[in-house]
Design a protein around this motif. Structure first.
Motif, PDB file in Angstrom:
ATOM      1  N   ASN A  54       0.828  -1.204   0.000  1.00 16.88           N
ATOM      2  CA  ASN A  54       0.000   0.000   0.000  1.00 16.88           C
ATOM      3  C   ASN A  54       0.861   1.253   0.000  1.00 16.88           C
ATOM      4  N   LYS A  55       1.952   1.226   0.751  1.00 15.89           N
ATOM      5  CA  LYS A  55       2.808   2.405   0.855  1.00 15.89           C
ATOM      6  C   LYS A  55       3.452   2.738  -0.487  1.00 15.89           C
ATOM      7  N   VAL A  56       3.979   1.753  -1.194  1.00 11.70           N
ATOM      8  CA  VAL A  56       4.647   2.023  -2.470  1.00 11.70           C
ATOM      9  C   VAL A  56       3.640   2.532  -3.501  1.00 11.70           C
ATOM     10  N   LEU A  57       2.419   1.992  -3.494  1.00 10.05           N
ATOM     11  CA  LEU A  57       1.395   2.469  -4.418  1.00 10.05           C
ATOM     12  C   LEU A  57       0.964   3.890  -4.069  1.00 10.05           C
ATOM     13  N   SER A  58       0.870   4.185  -2.778  1.00 10.14           N
ATOM     14  CA  SER A  58       0.497   5.540  -2.350  1.00 10.14           C
ATOM     15  C   SER A  58       1.568   6.561  -2.720  1.00 10.14           C
ATOM     16  N   VAL A  59       2.829   6.205  -2.550  1.00 10.53           N
ATOM     17  CA  VAL A  59       3.919   7.116  -2.915  1.00 10.53           C
ATOM     18  C   VAL A  59       3.836   7.441  -4.398  1.00 10.53           C
ATOM     19  N   ALA A  60       3.651   6.428  -5.228  1.00 10.11           N
ATOM     20  CA  ALA A  60       3.561   6.657  -6.672  1.00 10.11           C
ATOM     21  C   ALA A  60       2.370   7.561  -7.001  1.00 10.11           C
ATOM     22  N   ALA A  61       1.206   7.280  -6.414  1.00  9.84           N
ATOM     23  CA  ALA A  61       0.010   8.084  -6.692  1.00  9.84           C
ATOM     24  C   ALA A  61       0.195   9.528  -6.224  1.00  9.84           C
ATOM     25  N   ASN A  62       0.780   9.712  -5.044  1.00 10.82           N
ATOM     26  CA  ASN A  62       0.992  11.061  -4.523  1.00 10.82           C
ATOM     27  C   ASN A  62       1.938  11.870  -5.395  1.00 10.82           C
ATOM     28  N   LEU A  63       2.989  11.225  -5.901  1.00  8.28           N
ATOM     29  CA  LEU A  63       3.944  11.939  -6.746  1.00  8.28           C
ATOM     30  C   LEU A  63       3.350  12.273  -8.111  1.00  8.28           C
ATOM     31  N   LEU A  64       2.537  11.388  -8.645  1.00  5.23           N
ATOM     32  CA  LEU A  64       1.847  11.695  -9.906  1.00  5.23           C
ATOM     33  C   LEU A  64       0.937  12.902  -9.735  1.00  5.23           C
ATOM     34  N   GLU A  65       0.256  12.963  -8.603  1.00  7.63           N
ATOM     35  CA  GLU A  65      -0.630  14.092  -8.337  1.00  7.63           C
ATOM     36  C   GLU A  65       0.178  15.368  -8.129  1.00  7.63           C
ATOM     37  N   HIS A  66       1.289  15.266  -7.408  1.00 13.36           N
ATOM     38  CA  HIS A  66       2.108  16.447  -7.107  1.00 13.36           C
ATOM     39  C   HIS A  66       2.769  17.034  -8.361  1.00 13.36           C
ATOM     40  N   TYR A  67       3.425  16.187  -9.138  1.00 16.30           N
ATOM     41  CA  TYR A  67       4.181  16.673 -10.305  1.00 16.30           C
ATOM     42  C   TYR A  67       3.364  16.669 -11.598  1.00 16.30           C
ATOM     43  N   GLY A  68       2.359  15.830 -11.661  1.00 16.43           N
ATOM     44  CA  GLY A  68       1.626  15.622 -12.906  1.00 16.43           C
ATOM     45  C   GLY A  68       2.220  14.427 -13.623  1.00 16.43           C
ATOM     46  N   PRO A  69       1.392  13.619 -14.278  1.00 18.48           N
ATOM     47  CA  PRO A  69       1.884  12.378 -14.877  1.00 18.48           C
ATOM     48  C   PRO A  69       2.916  12.553 -15.991  1.00 18.48           C
ATOM     49  N   ASP A  70       2.960  13.717 -16.634  1.00 19.17           N
ATOM     50  CA  ASP A  70       3.941  13.910 -17.705  1.00 19.17           C
ATOM     51  C   ASP A  70       5.300  14.367 -17.190  1.00 19.17           C
ATOM     52  N   ALA A  71       5.341  14.913 -15.973  1.00 15.47           N
ATOM     53  CA  ALA A  71       6.571  15.506 -15.458  1.00 15.47           C
ATOM     54  C   ALA A  71       7.411  14.541 -14.629  1.00 15.47           C
ATOM     55  N   ILE A  72       6.862  13.361 -14.308  1.00 14.32           N
ATOM     56  CA  ILE A  72       7.630  12.395 -13.521  1.00 14.32           C
ATOM     57  C   ILE A  72       7.517  11.013 -14.143  1.00 14.32           C
ATOM     58  N   ASP A  73       8.648  10.334 -14.202  1.00 11.90           N
ATOM     59  CA  ASP A  73       8.718   8.972 -14.712  1.00 11.90           C
ATOM     60  C   ASP A  73       8.932   8.067 -13.501  1.00 11.90           C
ATOM     61  N   ILE A  74       7.974   7.175 -13.258  1.00 18.45           N
ATOM     62  CA  ILE A  74       8.027   6.298 -12.090  1.00 18.45           C
ATOM     63  C   ILE A  74       8.029   4.848 -12.539  1.00 18.45           C
ATOM     64  N   GLU A  75       8.944   4.096 -11.932  1.00 18.96           N
ATOM     65  CA  GLU A  75       8.953   2.648 -12.114  1.00 18.96           C
ATOM     66  C   GLU A  75       8.978   2.018 -10.733  1.00 18.96           C
ATOM     67  N   ILE A  76       8.197   0.958 -10.568  1.00 17.23           N
ATOM     68  CA  ILE A  76       8.207   0.182  -9.333  1.00 17.23           C
ATOM     69  C   ILE A  76       8.802  -1.173  -9.678  1.00 17.23           C
ATOM     70  N   THR A  77       9.934  -1.494  -9.056  1.00 13.44           N
ATOM     71  CA  THR A  77      10.606  -2.764  -9.302  1.00 13.44           C
ATOM     72  C   THR A  77      10.383  -3.680  -8.107  1.00 13.44           C
ATOM     73  N   THR A  78       9.859  -4.869  -8.390  1.00 19.05           N
ATOM     74  CA  THR A  78       9.580  -5.843  -7.333  1.00 19.05           C
ATOM     75  C   THR A  78      10.539  -7.017  -7.449  1.00 19.05           C
TER      76      THR A  78
END
Length: 153
Positions: A54-78
């Motif tokens: 939940n925490k890793v998904l929340s961090v990604a969602a919060n950063l997308l909201e903060h920067y906007g989806p075009d301004a940040i490139d996020i990858e989650i590696t498991t």
């Protein structure tokens, strides 16, 4: 007589400086999927607990909201127990698909999946849009060398 003589070496240095500057202005984008991104984040998930997922998904969602989806490139590696996030029957599948629709990539360590298959006799069904990588930690090292910032929430 010229008060400010320009030497040949000065002209060469100026030319090189202009070439370097032009190269940085027209450099290839770091990410083909996010060519206008200014931030590059790699989130690591190596724990299988629901709270960590939940925490890793929340961090990604919060950063997308903060920067906007075009301004940040996020990858989650498991990798390790963290690959459970990418099981097809994970209860967070809707959140994962929503993040994917906004350009977040989810990579899965196939070394871990192969170990699970050897130990259990079958490999787990993974989210169909997850991206397999041979070795999760090696993938992380490669992405960090490219300029991604690694965060382990």
């Amino acid at each position: 007589m010229n008060r400010y003589p320009v030497t040949g070496s000065m002209v060469v240095m100026l030319g090189l400086a202009l070439l370097v500057e032009a190269g940085t202005l027209y450099a290839e984008p770091m990410s083909e999927s996010k060519p206008f991104a200014e931030k590059f984040l790699l989130l690591q998930l190596s724990d299988g607990e629901a709270e960590k997922q939940n925490k890793v998904l929340s961090v990604a969602a919060n950063l997308l909201e903060h920067y906007g989806p075009d301004a940040i490139d996020i990858e989650i590696t498991t990798f390790g127990p963290g690959v459970r996030l990418m099981y097809a029957d994970n209860s967070r599948r809707e959140r994962i698909s929503s993040l994917m629709a906004q350009g977040v990539r989810f990579t899965v360590c196939m070394n871990t999946i192969n170990t699970i298959e050897r130990e259990t006799g079958s490999d787990p069904d993974l989210h169909p849009e997850s991206i397999p990588v041979d070795v999760g930690v090696a993938h992380i090292l490669d992405e960090v060398e490219k300029g991604y910032v690694l965060v382990r929430p």
